[in-house]
Structures are given as structure tokens and as C-alpha cells.
Motif scaffolding. Structure first.
Motif, PDB file in Angstrom:
ATOM      1  N   SER A 166       2.863  -5.224   7.557  1.00  0.00           N
ATOM      2  CA  SER A 166       2.638  -3.770   7.598  1.00  0.00           C
ATOM      3  C   SER A 166       1.657  -3.401   8.704  1.00  0.00           C
ATOM      4  N   THR A 169       3.567  -3.794  12.101  1.00  0.00           N
ATOM      5  CA  THR A 169       4.700  -2.912  12.367  1.00  0.00           C
ATOM      6  C   THR A 169       4.391  -1.444  12.141  1.00  0.00           C
ATOM      7  N   GLY A 170       3.350  -1.161  11.354  1.00  0.00           N
ATOM      8  CA  GLY A 170       3.058   0.219  11.008  1.00  0.00           C
ATOM      9  C   GLY A 170       3.953   0.748   9.894  1.00  0.00           C
ATOM     10  N   ASN A 171       4.793  -0.108   9.327  1.00  0.00           N
ATOM     11  CA  ASN A 171       5.678   0.262   8.227  1.00  0.00           C
ATOM     12  C   ASN A 171       5.353  -0.567   6.994  1.00  0.00           C
ATOM     13  N   LYS A 172       5.548   0.041   5.823  1.00  0.00           N
ATOM     14  CA  LYS A 172       5.306  -0.682   4.584  1.00  0.00           C
ATOM     15  C   LYS A 172       6.304  -1.842   4.488  1.00  0.00           C
ATOM     16  N   ALA A 173       5.799  -3.031   4.219  1.00  0.00           N
ATOM     17  CA  ALA A 173       6.640  -4.229   4.172  1.00  0.00           C
ATOM     18  C   ALA A 173       6.769  -4.729   2.744  1.00  0.00           C
TER      19      ALA A 173
END
Length: 177
Positions: A166, A169-173
Motif C-alpha cells: 500500500s 502503490t498508494g492503493n489499499k492492498a
């Protein structure tokens, strides 16, 4: 794959739960450095003739490049994917304390050096308690408490991986167990 006397061989086990083996090349049979190699294993001191497979990495004696099997052998990459072959060792220590029909296990993971982050040390605890009517068999309490601690440690490690993904990437993983 090419190796020289003094290079280290690291081989992952083809069996789930078995140990990774590490040894030193003590003899190279071919002048061009191709397999097989006579390897002295660090865990037993035994010397065996090794025909490395894709689960093997060569760490050259100068501490420099590492080499994987298959298409990447000539370039020192892992299976031809352009990624340098890499090997690291992490240690899990399990401490068990049993008292009056109750067992507590503490599992601690100490990760090796990381290039892009630091897992550092993760810790998890598991407990087991004997039924008052059951016979006292300490090893069973050890197994249950250790299993619970290791399961929690695995969950903590996957949680750490999710946080690291996360953050990159800046996204919730979400990592599937």
C-alpha cells in the motif's frame, strides 16, 4: 550456471517445510565452471556432487554477483527475467513456557537485511491450556501453543506485506493467505 571453488551454493528445498541448504563449492568438474560441483554442506559437513536446478543460487566468492539457473545463468539473472537472483535468510525463534497445565509460545521472526525496506522483527504469542480432566502431556501443549503463535506470526507478516505494498502503490492492498 557457472561456479568456482569457494563460491556458495544456496538451494531451496522442493519439500514444503524443509530447510534451505547452503554449502561451499570445493571442486568444479568442468573447466568452464559448469555443473556438476562438489559441495560441502554447512549443516552437515558432508560433501556431495550437486547438479543444481532452478531452485539453486550461486553466490560468487567475491561477494558480488549471484547467479540463477535456466535462461538467466549467463547474465546472473533469475530465470531470465532480468532480475538479479537473490537469497536471504530469516530466522524464527520459538520460546515455550509451560506451567500448571498452561503453555505460552512466543514466535519471533528476525528478518535478514533488506534492500528496500526493513521487516525487522515481528512477534506473536500463542497459548494452550490443558483440560483439567486430561492427562499431563507437555508436548501437546507445546504443539498447540506453538502452532497458534506461528499462525499469528504468519498473519502479522502478511499484514506487514499489505502495508508495504500500500505504501509503495498508494492503493489499499490485500494479500491472500
Amino acid at each position: 550456471m557457472k561456479a568456482s571453488v569457494g563460491d556458495r551454493i544456496v538451494t531451496a528445498s522442493g519439500v514444503v517445510g524443509a530447510a534451505v541448504r547452503e554449502g561451499v563449492v570445493v571442486s568444479v568438474r568442468n573447466a568452464d565452471g559448469s555443473p556438476p560441483y562438489l559441495v560441502r554442506w554447512s549443516d552437515t559437513g558432508d560433501e556431495t556432487l550437486v547438479f543444481p536446478g532452478p531452485d539453486t543460487v550461486v553466490r560468487h566468492g567475491d561477494g558480488g554477483a549471484q547467479e540463477g539457473e535456466a535462461a538467466g545463468a549467463a547474465t546472473g539473472t533469475s530465470a531470465g527475467h532480468g532480475v538479479p537472483a537473490r537469497s536471504t535468510t530469516w530466522h524464527v525463534q520459538l520460546t515455550l513456557v509451560e506451567s500448571q497445565g498452561s503453555t505460552t509460545a512466543e514466535a519471533t521472526l528476525v528478518a535478514g537485511p533488506a534492500e528496500h525496506g526493513d521487516v525487522g522483527a515481528l512477534r506473536a504469542v500463542g497459548h494452550a491450556r490443558k483440560d483439567p480432566g486430561d492427562e499431563e502431556v507437555p508436548v501437546i501443549g507445546d504443539e498447540v501453543a506453538a502452532g497458534r503463535a506461528l499462525r499469528r506470526l504468519a498473519d502479522a507478516l502478511l499484514g506487514q506485506a499489505e502495508q508495504d505494498i500500500s505504501a509503495r502503490t498508494g492503493n489499499k492492498a490485500h494479500v491472500h493467505p
